[in-house]
Design an enzyme around this catalytic site. Structure first.
Site, short mmCIF file in Angstrom:
data_model
loop_
_atom_site.label_atom_id
_atom_site.label_comp_id
_atom_site.label_asym_id
_atom_site.label_seq_id
_atom_site.Cartn_x
_atom_site.Cartn_y
_atom_site.Cartn_z
N ASP A 49 58.54 -5.99 -1.97
CA ASP A 49 57.60 -4.90 -2.29
C ASP A 49 56.29 -5.47 -2.81
O ASP A 49 55.20 -5.04 -2.42
CB ASP A 49 58.23 -3.90 -3.29
CG ASP A 49 58.94 -4.57 -4.47
OD1 ASP A 49 59.07 -5.81 -4.48
OD2 ASP A 49 59.37 -3.84 -5.39
N TYR A 85 69.80 -6.00 11.32
CA TYR A 85 69.66 -5.74 12.75
C TYR A 85 70.98 -5.94 13.51
O TYR A 85 71.23 -5.26 14.49
CB TYR A 85 68.61 -6.69 13.37
CG TYR A 85 67.20 -6.19 13.34
CD1 TYR A 85 66.55 -5.94 12.14
CD2 TYR A 85 66.49 -5.98 14.53
CE1 TYR A 85 65.25 -5.50 12.11
CE2 TYR A 85 65.18 -5.54 14.50
CZ TYR A 85 64.57 -5.30 13.30
OH TYR A 85 63.27 -4.87 13.28
N ASP A 121 59.99 -8.18 10.12
CA ASP A 121 59.49 -7.19 11.08
C ASP A 121 58.39 -6.36 10.43
O ASP A 121 57.30 -6.18 10.98
CB ASP A 121 60.65 -6.29 11.53
CG ASP A 121 60.18 -5.23 12.50
OD1 ASP A 121 59.44 -5.57 13.44
OD2 ASP A 121 60.55 -4.05 12.32
N LYS A 146 64.44 -9.70 -1.72
CA LYS A 146 64.63 -8.62 -2.69
C LYS A 146 65.80 -9.02 -3.57
O LYS A 146 66.83 -8.33 -3.66
CB LYS A 146 64.87 -7.30 -1.92
CG LYS A 146 64.88 -6.05 -2.78
CD LYS A 146 63.51 -5.61 -3.26
CE LYS A 146 63.65 -4.44 -4.23
NZ LYS A 146 62.39 -4.10 -4.91
N ASP A 201 53.89 -6.64 11.00
CA ASP A 201 53.00 -5.56 11.45
C ASP A 201 51.89 -5.34 10.42
O ASP A 201 50.73 -5.16 10.76
CB ASP A 201 53.77 -4.24 11.62
CG ASP A 201 54.25 -4.02 13.05
OD1 ASP A 201 54.56 -5.04 13.72
OD2 ASP A 201 54.32 -2.86 13.49
C1 IPM Z 1 59.34 -6.68 17.04
C2 IPM Z 1 59.75 -5.30 17.47
C3 IPM Z 1 61.26 -5.27 17.69
C4 IPM Z 1 61.93 -5.60 16.37
C5 IPM Z 1 61.80 -3.96 18.26
C6 IPM Z 1 61.14 -3.60 19.57
C7 IPM Z 1 63.29 -3.97 18.41
O1 IPM Z 1 59.34 -4.36 16.55
O2 IPM Z 1 59.55 -7.64 17.81
O3 IPM Z 1 58.80 -6.83 15.95
O4 IPM Z 1 62.13 -4.72 15.52
O5 IPM Z 1 62.26 -6.76 16.17
MN MN Z 2 58.16 -5.16 14.92
#
Ligand code: IPM
Ligand code: MN
Length: 371
Positions: free
Chosen positions: A221, A142, A245, A189, A249
């Site tokens: 993975d 990042y 990240d 990884k 999700d």
């Molecule tokens: C998160 C989001 C952010 C990230 C984006 C909006 C930059 O997806 O907080 O998980 O990738 O960190």
């Molecule tokens: Mn995110």
């Protein structure tokens, strides 16, 4: 107690979910005799429209001057579809993470029996799933050097980590594991990446200081597969920025909705609290977004202030709404309640009005039924 809280509403559903959290915090203040002062500041596409930059320096100053930051969301489709845009809403959140040195992002993955039908995993594999992802937040790909060739034919993003960056979040994660089921899984990884090998080596060293914590190591993975195959095995998951990240999700699917998950970002300066979901522009202004991720982030803020009882009441309020099917459209697309109604119900619960004096008929009037 008196606390100053910076409010960064941002874009899309950010303002409306954050509004519910502010109301819940006000209810907490009323019940427990605290004073919360709020200071709003611009971020994201909203800030670009008003000032030309996604993170005005005034926003950083306001955050540094506060006891905590409550963050909504950033992002707007007009930038997603324009890869050439120089100024982007996401620069706001990445910039504030860096400015506040928020190196540890804590994302608890809680599951609720009442939402289990939304989870695609077999119920027998879901019982008691409860883990926490520690995502490194200010390093890795990042924040590495980014380059695009002048002729546009190639591009690169560098991923780098220092031992010190790995150590500081590892200590936090191990200490957290000691207070839980004493298990830590490093997701990396290391069969391919040098940075991952540095993570593994460093975590092995840090582990010597926490001999009561059982450590295991998992390639990302495989971790992506294990999270949906056997999520019960996880307690504290430690990982670098981008892996964190992605798997957070994925893990939100276990709770039933991305709208449920909160997070706390801790570092050397002011801490920041934000739902893990994005700005969900399609829902913006419609009063249908799930405020739970934001409200539970506010609960994590209360914990951070040492207000344990207050945080527990907010979490109880959330559970009470779920148990009584007071849920938003992401949870029940047919019989759902509006964002603001859920906010009001949470406040009523926090100040002790319900369940004792609940007037179901009044609440029913605020329900939306799609036939
Ligand atoms: C998160 C989001 C952010 C990230 C984006 C909006 C930059 O997806 O907080 O998980 O990738 O960190
Ligand atoms: Mn995110």
């Amino acid at each position: 107690m008196k606390k100053k809280i910076a409010i960064l509403n941002g874009d899309g559903i950010g303002p409306e979910v954050t509004r519910q959290s502010i109301q819940v915090l006000n209810a907490v203040a009323e019940r427990f005799g605290h004073t919360f002062d709020y200071r709003e500041a611009l971020i994201g596409a909203d800030a670009i429209d008003k000032t030309g930059t996604a993170l005005p320096s005034e926003t950083i100053d306001i955050c540094l001057d506060c006891d905590a930051v409550l963050f909504g969301a950033v992002g707007h489709p007009k930038y997603d579809n324009d890869p050439t845009a120089k100024v982007r809403p996401e620069q706001g959140i990445l910039g504030i993470r860096k400015a506040l040195q928020l190196f540890a992002n804590i994302r608890p993955v809680t599951t609720y029996p009442t939402l289990q039908h939304l989870c695609p995993i077999k119920p027998k594999n879901m019982e008691g799933v409860d883990f926490v992802i520690f995502r490194e937040l200010t390093g890795g790909i990042y924040f590495g050097k980014k380059q695009t060739a002048e002729d546009g034919s190639s591009a690169s993003d560098e991923c780098s980590y220092t031992k010190e960056e790995i150590e500081r979040i590892s200590h936090l994660a191990f200490q957290y594991a000691q207070k839980r089921r004493k298990k830590l899984t490093l997701v990396d990884k290391a069969n391919v990446l040098d940075t991952s090998r540095l993570w593994r080596k460093t975590v092995q060293q840090v582990a010597n200081e926490y001999t009561d914590v059982k450590v295991d190591y998992m390639f990302v993975d495989n971790a992506a597969m294990q999270i949906i195959l056997n999520p019960k095995q996880f307690d504290v998951v430690l990982t670098e920025n981008m892996f964190g990240d992605i798997i957070s999700d994925e893990a939100s699917v276990l709770s039933g909705s991305l709208g449920m998950l909160p997070s706390a970002s801790l570092g050397n300066k002011t801490a920041l609290f934000e739902p893990i979901h994005g700005s969900y522009p399609q829902a913006a202004g419609k009063d249908i977004a799930n405020p739970t991720g934001s409200v539970l982030s506010a609960a994590m803020m209360l914990d951070h202030f040492g207000m344990k009882q207050e945080a527990a009441v907010v979490r109880d309020a959330v559970e009470w709404t779920l148990e009584n099917n007071f849920v938003t459209k992401d949870i029940d697309p047919v019989n759902f309640y509006f964002t603001s109604t859920i906010g009001e119900l949470l406040c009523d619960y926090v100040i002790g009005k319900i369940p004792g004096s609940i007037k179901k008929e009044n609440i029913e009037l605020r329900k939306s039924t799609i036939i």
